[in-house]
Write a protein that holds these residues in place. Structure first.
Motif, PDB file in Angstrom:
ATOM      1  N   MET A 165       0.847  -1.197   0.000  1.00  0.00           N
ATOM      2  CA  MET A 165       0.000   0.000   0.000  1.00  0.00           C
ATOM      3  C   MET A 165       0.884   1.248   0.000  1.00  0.00           C
ATOM      4  N   LYS A 166       0.573   2.182  -0.910  1.00  0.00           N
ATOM      5  CA  LYS A 166       1.346   3.421  -0.961  1.00  0.00           C
ATOM      6  C   LYS A 166       0.956   4.322   0.206  1.00  0.00           C
ATOM      7  N   ASN A 167       1.959   4.899   0.835  1.00  0.00           N
ATOM      8  CA  ASN A 167       1.721   5.780   1.970  1.00  0.00           C
ATOM      9  C   ASN A 167       1.051   7.070   1.483  1.00  0.00           C
ATOM     10  N   PRO A 168      -0.167   7.391   1.943  1.00  0.00           N
ATOM     11  CA  PRO A 168      -0.850   8.590   1.455  1.00  0.00           C
ATOM     12  C   PRO A 168      -0.142   9.888   1.819  1.00  0.00           C
ATOM     13  N   LEU A 169       0.744   9.845   2.799  1.00  0.00           N
ATOM     14  CA  LEU A 169       1.493  11.038   3.191  1.00  0.00           C
ATOM     15  C   LEU A 169       2.637  11.354   2.234  1.00  0.00           C
ATOM     16  N   LEU A 170       2.915  10.436   1.307  1.00  0.00           N
ATOM     17  CA  LEU A 170       4.047  10.612   0.402  1.00  0.00           C
ATOM     18  C   LEU A 170       3.634  10.971  -1.015  1.00  0.00           C
ATOM     19  N   ASP A 171       2.391  11.396  -1.204  1.00  0.00           N
ATOM     20  CA  ASP A 171       1.894  11.798  -2.518  1.00  0.00           C
ATOM     21  C   ASP A 171       2.216  13.278  -2.745  1.00  0.00           C
ATOM     22  N   PRO A 172       3.110  13.603  -3.695  1.00  0.00           N
ATOM     23  CA  PRO A 172       3.457  15.016  -3.912  1.00  0.00           C
ATOM     24  C   PRO A 172       2.287  15.853  -4.407  1.00  0.00           C
ATOM     25  N   ASN A 173       1.263  15.207  -4.971  1.00  0.00           N
ATOM     26  CA  ASN A 173       0.136  15.940  -5.538  1.00  0.00           C
ATOM     27  C   ASN A 173      -1.054  16.049  -4.599  1.00  0.00           C
ATOM     28  N   ALA A 174      -0.914  15.555  -3.387  1.00  0.00           N
ATOM     29  CA  ALA A 174      -2.003  15.653  -2.415  1.00  0.00           C
ATOM     30  C   ALA A 174      -2.135  17.089  -1.915  1.00  0.00           C
ATOM     31  N   ARG A 175      -3.273  17.367  -1.313  1.00  0.00           N
ATOM     32  CA  ARG A 175      -3.497  18.665  -0.655  1.00  0.00           C
ATOM     33  C   ARG A 175      -4.061  18.350   0.722  1.00  0.00           C
TER      34      ARG A 175
END
Length: 251
Positions: free
Chosen positions: A1-11
């Motif tokens: 599972m990809k860590n949601p805290l490591l998404d550069p495009n998140a807000r």
């Protein structure tokens, strides 16, 4: 599972010690309120008691936030647990609140992404053990203002924020518009000013994005400022007022 805290495009809206504007900081109730308000992640601090139990508290001493005096590292878990964590808060309800054990927070919020600031070297091993025990490795990022602490976590395999030293070393690349070498860390966590010195947040964010790395900015409570940072590519805002920033993001 990809860590949601490591998404550069998140807000992301990341609740600093929970809903700090409405509840005693670093308590289960503060963290619960933040999640209920729509925060994407919670941020909290960890220290270790005299008998080695990791607990969620910011200061080295109990004095500022509780009705007990003394240093966390010199008190047993039972002594820390007997304190009222809401005693000094303007948001106290009258019902005592405990200083949470890290295990309690990880169990309660295991499905919520967490930014964990480990405040001291004595809490490193126990914090890592708890994270692995509860299986939350893919939803956690570790940060620390202590170079010794973060260097140890760099070698742990857990996702980490850049140390202060490593973030400072990145600034020349950011100002020159260059792509830095591959780093040992996974995320930039920066503040707009450090000891009165302005930090080039937007340029650091751009440098991070060139590496495919997200940037979080702390601590931002003004919705207009938060929206400007998101527009500049910042992936997460650490805030004392998660409800205000959740509303701002949706507009």
């Amino acid at each position: 599972m990809k860590n949601p805290l490591l998404d550069p495009n998140a807000r992301l809206v990341i609740a600093h010690r929970g809903n700090r504007v409405g509840a005693p900081e670093n308590t289960v109730e503060s963290l619960r309120q933040a999640v209920a308000q729509g925060a994407d992640a919670i941020e909290f601090d960890v220290r270790a008691t005299k008998d080695g139990t990791p607990v969620v508290i910011h200061d080295a001493t109990m004095d500022r936030t509780t009705n007990v005096t003394g240093t966390v590292a010199e008190l047993t878990f039972d002594q820390v647990r007997a304190a009222d964590a809401s005693a000094r808060s303007p948001h106290a309800t009258g019902a005592p609140m405990t200083v949470p054990a890290l295990s309690e927070v990880l169990e309660r919020f295991r499905d919520t992404p967490m930014v964990i600031e480990v405040k001291e070297a004595g809490a490193v091993d126990s914090t890592e053990r708890m994270i692995r025990r509860f299986g939350v490795e893919s939803r956690v990022v570790i940060g620390s203002t202590s170079v010794e602490v973060i260097e140890r976590f760099y070698r742990s395999g857990l996702a980490t924020c850049a140390s202060m030293l490593d973030a400072i070393l990145l600034i020349p690349f950011a100002l020159a518009g260059l792509t830095p070498p591959k780093p040992r860390y996974d995320l930039l966590s920066v503040t707009p000013t450090f000891h009165g010195i302005p930090i080039p947040v937007r340029r650091l964010t751009a440098a991070g994005r060139r590496m495919g790395m997200p940037t979080q900015v702390w601590t931002v409570n003004d919705p207009v400022t938060a929206k400007a940072y998101w527009a500049a590519g910042v992936a997460g805002i650490v805030t004392d007022d998660p409800a205000a920033l959740v509303r701002a993001r949706s507009r």
